[in-house]
Design an enzyme around this catalytic site. Structure first.
Site, mmCIF file in Angstrom:
data_model
loop_
_atom_site.group_PDB
_atom_site.id
_atom_site.type_symbol
_atom_site.label_atom_id
_atom_site.label_comp_id
_atom_site.label_asym_id
_atom_site.label_seq_id
_atom_site.Cartn_x
_atom_site.Cartn_y
_atom_site.Cartn_z
ATOM 1 N N GLY A 71 -4.126 -4.282 0.885
ATOM 2 C CA GLY A 71 -3.286 -3.297 0.209
ATOM 3 C C GLY A 71 -4.071 -2.239 -0.558
ATOM 4 O O GLY A 71 -5.213 -1.958 -0.275
ATOM 5 N N CYS A 112 -26.749 -9.940 16.136
ATOM 6 C CA CYS A 112 -25.305 -9.934 16.318
ATOM 7 C C CYS A 112 -24.629 -11.192 15.783
ATOM 8 O O CYS A 112 -23.577 -11.131 15.143
ATOM 9 C CB CYS A 112 -24.996 -9.772 17.810
ATOM 10 S SG CYS A 112 -23.266 -9.936 18.244
ATOM 11 N N CYS A 117 -28.637 -14.814 24.514
ATOM 12 C CA CYS A 117 -28.732 -13.362 24.371
ATOM 13 C C CYS A 117 -29.967 -12.975 23.554
ATOM 14 O O CYS A 117 -30.229 -13.569 22.500
ATOM 15 C CB CYS A 117 -27.469 -12.823 23.695
ATOM 16 S SG CYS A 117 -27.502 -11.025 23.444
ATOM 17 N N CYS A 150 -17.793 -11.013 14.440
ATOM 18 C CA CYS A 150 -16.757 -11.655 13.638
ATOM 19 C C CYS A 150 -15.913 -12.587 14.506
ATOM 20 O O CYS A 150 -15.463 -12.183 15.593
ATOM 21 C CB CYS A 150 -15.864 -10.602 12.996
ATOM 22 S SG CYS A 150 -14.572 -11.320 11.949
ATOM 23 N N CYS A 153 -18.820 -7.321 22.383
ATOM 24 C CA CYS A 153 -20.148 -7.769 22.796
ATOM 25 C C CYS A 153 -20.957 -6.673 23.480
ATOM 26 O O CYS A 153 -22.106 -6.424 23.119
ATOM 27 C CB CYS A 153 -20.022 -8.990 23.712
ATOM 28 S SG CYS A 153 -21.576 -9.509 24.477
ATOM 29 N N ASP A 186 -10.565 -12.966 4.495
ATOM 30 C CA ASP A 186 -9.660 -11.820 4.462
ATOM 31 C C ASP A 186 -9.017 -11.571 5.825
ATOM 32 O O ASP A 186 -7.921 -11.022 5.909
ATOM 33 C CB ASP A 186 -10.459 -10.594 4.005
ATOM 34 C CG ASP A 186 -9.609 -9.347 3.905
ATOM 35 O OD1 ASP A 186 -8.592 -9.375 3.193
ATOM 36 O OD2 ASP A 186 -9.952 -8.339 4.551
ATOM 37 N N TYR A 205 -3.619 1.337 12.058
ATOM 38 C CA TYR A 205 -4.407 0.201 12.528
ATOM 39 C C TYR A 205 -4.593 -0.881 11.464
ATOM 40 O O TYR A 205 -5.411 -1.789 11.626
ATOM 41 C CB TYR A 205 -5.781 0.670 13.012
ATOM 42 C CG TYR A 205 -6.539 1.476 11.987
ATOM 43 C CD1 TYR A 205 -7.208 0.862 10.941
ATOM 44 C CD2 TYR A 205 -6.584 2.862 12.066
ATOM 45 C CE1 TYR A 205 -7.887 1.585 9.990
ATOM 46 C CE2 TYR A 205 -7.261 3.609 11.121
ATOM 47 C CZ TYR A 205 -7.914 2.968 10.088
ATOM 48 O OH TYR A 205 -8.591 3.700 9.146
ATOM 49 N N CYS A 236 0.850 -1.196 0.000
ATOM 50 C CA CYS A 236 0.000 0.000 0.000
ATOM 51 C C CYS A 236 0.882 1.240 0.000
ATOM 52 O O CYS A 236 2.022 1.210 0.472
ATOM 53 C CB CYS A 236 -0.913 -0.007 1.232
ATOM 54 S SG CYS A 236 -2.172 1.300 1.228
ATOM 55 N N CYS A 294 -20.157 -18.375 8.534
ATOM 56 C CA CYS A 294 -19.344 -17.620 7.581
ATOM 57 C C CYS A 294 -18.669 -18.614 6.643
ATOM 58 O O CYS A 294 -19.090 -19.769 6.553
ATOM 59 C CB CYS A 294 -18.345 -16.709 8.296
ATOM 60 S SG CYS A 294 -17.286 -17.524 9.491
#
Length: 423
Positions: free
Chosen positions: A70, A328, A322, A332, A351, A278, A24, A18, A262
């Site tokens: 990138g 939710c 929950c 991830c 959470c 990813d 981050y 990049c 997923c």
């Protein structure tokens, strides 16, 4: 092997390379997977093998190519011209391709704008709000700010008729300023945005300094949602808010983070290596490579199916019971690193923030879903809220600038909530 359901591949034409050095970034560290001196450019053989394999594995008739990084613009326009030619060559009759480019926009010029517009590319631009918040985390390799160059790239796209989506990372620096961030995008004329919480794990100390704290994320989302649902439904699409409306209507979410399982979003590195996701580009999640392996077979392999099911099957008990699990879905899996005092897996790091937001937004998104089911526009919720809150709003409108703020702070209205209230 052709897949029975749609899937996505995030292709990395220049790998983790990049022109920016974002504080981050989770992907630049992937350089360590490759030998010293790696060129980090997808060669023509890999490009052709990938395009042919992806089309062959897709259920069709729409094949969605996502070019990611990138910084994928560094591959050059000729790379994408070749990609388009190969797509036309391999595409079955009656099918079509859609191309999406996710970019930091700093390298875009008129040639790029004309090319992207002429070929119907969808474009996503990374932008974290006003300059003083964006530039704290998104500098170039020499430490120089990037905000002005991003806005220049945004203008290039608009001048050529491309209306880009915005991806805004929510991190420790901009999350405490929800209304400032949100109104910046409104003033910029943004029409679609997704807020992505930054979670970076330091194996020694836990979350690193750029990670947004759960309670701050919850406050950010609730504050922006309250503004959006009262004034901007239909004007600005916020994916974080529209996806729950789908879920409330009994439909599956488009965002993988809100999916029950997923595994339908692969990552393809510049050398043809295929990874489970990813966010899981590492040796343990490498599935194979094109052209050596069948892309559809990798997608449906036992390892990948197990990876996808693990999101649901490894939910801790606190998630299973929950009340907002349906929205939710445990978040991830990359963020499920906390553990209980007994050492058992705990809930997602975010959470508390997710739970606060979904519990807060749930009555509104259910009402919007109900409006849609009855054939009415979801924008009607703004009129309903205006009528229900007319007395309260009138109080704010009638308060003189120098009077005590109606919020009860004891500070003058002009120095407290005046600049944060919309009329």
């Amino acid at each position: 092997m052709r897949a029975t359901e749609p899937f996505v591949v995030m292709a990395k034409p220049v790998g983790p390379v990049c022109n920016l050095d974002c504080a981050y970034c989770y992907y630049v560290e992937k350089k360590c997977l490759f030998p010293a001196g790696e060129r980090f450019r997808m060669n023509p053989r890999v490009l052709e093998a990938y395009i042919g394999a992806y089309i062959a594995a897709s259920p069709g008739p729409l094949v969605h190519f996502v070019w990611h990084g990138g910084e994928p613009v560094m591959a050059g326009i000729d790379f994408y011209r070749q990609a388009l030619e190969l797509q036309a060559h391999y595409l079955p009759e009656g099918w079509r391709c859609l191309n999406t480019l996710q970019t930091n926009a700093t390298l875009l010029d008129d040639a790029w704008g004309a090319f992207l517009a002429a070929n119907g590319f969808l474009v996503g631009v990374s932008l974290d709000g006003p300059a003083h918040l964006h530039d704290r985390g998104r500098t170039d390799l020499r430490g120089r700010p990037s905000h002005e160059r991003v806005l220049r790239g945004l203008r290039v796209l608009r001048d050529h008729g491309v209306d880009p989506d915005i991806l805004c990372s929510v991190h420790a620096r901009n999350a405490p300023h929800p209304l400032e961030v949100y109104r910046f995008f409104l003033d910029l004329g943004v029409t679609w945005i997704q807020f992505i919480p930054v979670v970076r794990r330091d194996d020694i100390r836990g979350p690193d300094p750029w990670t947004v704290r759960p309670e701050v994320l919850g406050e950010f989302l609730c504050t922006v949602f309250d503004e959006w649902v009262r004034y901007d439904v239909g004007r600005l699409g916020v994916q974080n808010f529209l996806e729950p409306v789908l879920v409330a209507a009994g439909q599956p979410a488009n965002l993988c983070v809100m999916g029950e399982t997923c595994g339908r979003a692969l990552a393809l590195e510049h050398d043809g290596s295929v990874y489970a996701c990813d966010h899981f580009v590492d040796a343990g999640h490498r599935l194979g490579a094109v052209p050596a392996d069948d892309l559809g077979a990798l997608l449906e392999s036992a390892d990948q199916l197990s990876f996808g099911r693990a999101k649901r099957e490894t939910l801790p008990e606190v998630c299973v019971s929950c009340p907002v699990l349906g929205y939710c879905r445990g978040g991830c899996p990359k963020d499920r690193f906390p553990s209980t005092r007994g050492g058992d897996p705990g809930p997602n790091y975010l959470c508390a923030g997710y739970r606060r937001f979904y519990e807060h937004a749930r009555p509104y998104v259910e009402r919007m879903s109900s409006l849609a089911r009855s054939g009415r526009a979801t924008t009607a919720i703004m009129g309903e809220l205006e009528a229900a809150e007319s007395d309260e709003r009138r109080q704010w409108w009638a308060t003189p600038r120098n009077a005590p703020c109606p919020c009860g702070s004891g500070i003058k209205y002009k120095r407290c909530c005046l600049g944060r209230r919309r009329r």
